[in-house]
Write a protein that holds these residues in place. Structure first.
Motif, mmCIF file in Angstrom:
data_model
loop_
_atom_site.group_PDB
_atom_site.id
_atom_site.type_symbol
_atom_site.label_atom_id
_atom_site.label_comp_id
_atom_site.label_asym_id
_atom_site.label_seq_id
_atom_site.Cartn_x
_atom_site.Cartn_y
_atom_site.Cartn_z
ATOM 1 N N GLU A 20 42.482 39.146 32.380
ATOM 2 C CA GLU A 20 42.163 40.350 33.121
ATOM 3 C C GLU A 20 40.953 40.101 33.950
ATOM 4 O O GLU A 20 39.847 39.917 33.422
ATOM 5 C CB GLU A 20 42.027 41.540 32.319
ATOM 6 N N VAL A 21 41.272 39.999 35.225
ATOM 7 C CA VAL A 21 40.182 39.895 36.120
ATOM 8 C C VAL A 21 39.254 41.196 36.254
ATOM 9 O O VAL A 21 39.736 42.055 36.388
ATOM 10 C CB VAL A 21 40.702 39.670 37.670
ATOM 11 N N ASN A 22 37.806 40.950 36.300
ATOM 12 C CA ASN A 22 36.946 41.933 36.291
ATOM 13 C C ASN A 22 36.196 41.916 37.617
ATOM 14 O O ASN A 22 34.955 42.813 37.672
ATOM 15 C CB ASN A 22 35.805 41.881 35.179
ATOM 16 N N VAL A 23 36.546 41.227 38.847
ATOM 17 C CA VAL A 23 35.832 41.250 39.782
ATOM 18 C C VAL A 23 37.035 41.457 40.969
ATOM 19 O O VAL A 23 38.128 41.333 40.641
ATOM 20 C CB VAL A 23 35.106 39.982 40.213
ATOM 21 N N LYS A 24 36.433 41.554 42.085
ATOM 22 C CA LYS A 24 37.496 41.713 43.347
ATOM 23 C C LYS A 24 36.870 41.189 44.518
ATOM 24 O O LYS A 24 35.671 40.463 44.488
ATOM 25 C CB LYS A 24 37.645 43.282 43.716
ATOM 26 N N ILE A 25 37.741 40.724 45.498
ATOM 27 C CA ILE A 25 37.386 39.838 46.709
ATOM 28 C C ILE A 25 36.065 40.463 47.264
ATOM 29 O O ILE A 25 36.056 41.817 47.597
ATOM 30 C CB ILE A 25 38.639 39.837 47.858
ATOM 31 N N GLY A 26 35.035 39.612 47.708
ATOM 32 C CA GLY A 26 33.720 40.201 48.301
ATOM 33 C C GLY A 26 32.521 40.609 47.129
ATOM 34 O O GLY A 26 31.523 40.641 47.863
ATOM 35 N N ASP A 27 33.037 40.646 45.912
ATOM 36 C CA ASP A 27 32.208 40.866 44.846
ATOM 37 C C ASP A 27 30.813 39.711 44.958
ATOM 38 O O ASP A 27 31.302 38.707 45.286
ATOM 39 C CB ASP A 27 32.448 41.093 43.505
ATOM 40 N N ILE A 28 29.594 40.061 44.795
ATOM 41 C CA ILE A 28 28.634 39.126 44.553
ATOM 42 C C ILE A 28 28.503 38.772 43.053
ATOM 43 O O ILE A 28 28.449 39.813 42.223
ATOM 44 C CB ILE A 28 27.338 39.621 45.118
ATOM 45 N N ARG A 73 25.877 35.423 34.314
ATOM 46 C CA ARG A 73 25.481 36.922 34.079
ATOM 47 C C ARG A 73 26.665 37.864 34.250
ATOM 48 O O ARG A 73 27.159 38.796 33.574
ATOM 49 C CB ARG A 73 24.330 37.404 34.669
ATOM 50 N N THR A 74 27.306 37.679 35.395
ATOM 51 C CA THR A 74 28.721 38.350 35.763
ATOM 52 C C THR A 74 29.713 38.095 35.094
ATOM 53 O O THR A 74 30.169 36.997 34.970
ATOM 54 C CB THR A 74 28.751 38.260 37.497
ATOM 55 N N VAL A 75 30.484 39.009 34.525
ATOM 56 C CA VAL A 75 31.763 38.751 33.769
ATOM 57 C C VAL A 75 32.879 38.715 34.814
ATOM 58 O O VAL A 75 32.970 40.001 35.402
ATOM 59 C CB VAL A 75 32.204 39.752 32.664
ATOM 60 N N VAL A 130 35.954 34.777 46.610
ATOM 61 C CA VAL A 130 36.578 34.453 48.025
ATOM 62 C C VAL A 130 38.152 34.518 47.570
ATOM 63 O O VAL A 130 38.750 34.486 48.666
ATOM 64 C CB VAL A 130 36.085 33.313 48.619
ATOM 65 N N VAL A 131 38.568 34.013 46.608
ATOM 66 C CA VAL A 131 39.823 34.040 46.032
ATOM 67 C C VAL A 131 40.166 34.484 44.760
ATOM 68 O O VAL A 131 39.385 34.281 43.685
ATOM 69 C CB VAL A 131 40.337 32.222 46.093
ATOM 70 N N ILE A 132 41.216 35.209 44.522
ATOM 71 C CA ILE A 132 41.858 35.805 43.295
ATOM 72 C C ILE A 132 43.372 35.953 43.612
ATOM 73 O O ILE A 132 43.925 36.574 44.035
ATOM 74 C CB ILE A 132 41.273 37.156 42.908
ATOM 75 N N GLU A 133 44.097 34.866 42.743
ATOM 76 C CA GLU A 133 45.429 34.622 43.110
ATOM 77 C C GLU A 133 45.990 33.902 41.977
ATOM 78 O O GLU A 133 45.151 33.016 41.271
ATOM 79 C CB GLU A 133 45.578 34.108 44.132
ATOM 80 N N ASN A 134 47.197 33.878 41.740
ATOM 81 C CA ASN A 134 47.913 32.886 40.832
ATOM 82 C C ASN A 134 48.178 31.711 41.567
ATOM 83 O O ASN A 134 48.644 31.799 42.681
ATOM 84 C CB ASN A 134 49.216 33.436 40.532
ATOM 85 N N ALA A 135 47.883 30.530 41.156
ATOM 86 C CA ALA A 135 48.127 29.312 41.794
ATOM 87 C C ALA A 135 48.386 28.390 41.043
ATOM 88 O O ALA A 135 48.253 28.262 39.732
ATOM 89 C CB ALA A 135 46.581 29.170 42.680
#
Length: 219
Positions: A199-207, A212-214, A77-82
């Motif tokens: 390096e982020v390997n997911v995007k917003i909304g991914d399950i 297991r999920t990288v 639900v969140v991917i950001e620099n914070a």
């Protein structure tokens, strides 16, 4: 599939309550078979819903210090620099995963390492996706130091429904990647704070699937 230890007491108490409720329906409405059947069906549905919440599937962890695994089942639900003000006192890359009541609620270590910092905070119960839930809700903060010296922060956050956080670690504990380190009951969120060059390997909304999920790769 097994049942998590955090569910034993709740499931036993719930079973007793539902059994008493069904007994009361039969006692006070002995001639109303439809009411008795509906009460039984409703009880079974409620019990199965709670039972599935405490499921604890066995999984195989593929360890790799170069990657960050999802700490739990859920949705990104969140991917950001914070700004992370509790431990790092500076900007980090944040990935947040929301766990609904239908998700497995086991919390797993996103990477292996030594627990350099751990703290529990009492707090509010804002909805887990609220921007201030990360700093105002009941929560725990854990910092893992990898063998390379890199530090990763992961935070358990209670939500409006989740009002009980459990953890099984303390400072100086050595953990393997994917180890179970906690549990949150009935809906919640986990935040992971990474180095800015990760390096982020997911995007917003991914399950995601915990362990297991990288979700990211370290430089």
């Amino acid at each position: 599939m097994t049942i998590h230890k955090e569910g034993y007491k709740i499931l036993f108490v719930l079973l007793c309550v539902l059994a008493l409720a069904n007994y009361a329906v039969r006692y006070f409405l002995p001639a109303h078979e439809l009411a008795q059947q509906l009460a039984l069906i409703a009880s079974l549905i409620v019990y199965l819903l709670v039972l599935q919440f405490f499921r604890n599937p066995k999984i195989t962890i593929q360890s790799d210090e170069g990657v960050i695994l999802a700490p739990a089942d859920g949705k990104v639900v969140v991917i950001e620099n914070a700004e992370e003000d509790e431990y790092f006192k500076g900007e980090r890359k944040q990935i947040s995963i929301f766990m609904s009541p239908l998700n497995v609620h086991v919390c797993r270590t996103p990477t292996g390492g030594v627990v350099k910092f751990f703290k529990y905070h009492a707090g509010k119960y804002l909805v887990a996706w609220h921007p201030k839930s990360s700093t105002e809700n009941e929560r725990t903060t854990m910092v893992l130091q990898l063998a390379s010296g890199t530090e990763i922060l992961v935070r358990q956050i209670a939500g409006a429904v989740a009002r009980r956080i459990k953890w099984y670690v303390e400072e100086n504990h050595k953990l393997k990647q994917g180890d179970e380190y906690g549990f949150i009951k009935f809906g919640s969120r986990l935040d992971v704070f990474l180095p800015l060059d990760a390096e982020v390997n997911v995007k917003i909304g991914d399950i995601t699937k915990g362990g297991r999920t990288v979700i990211a790769t370290l430089k």
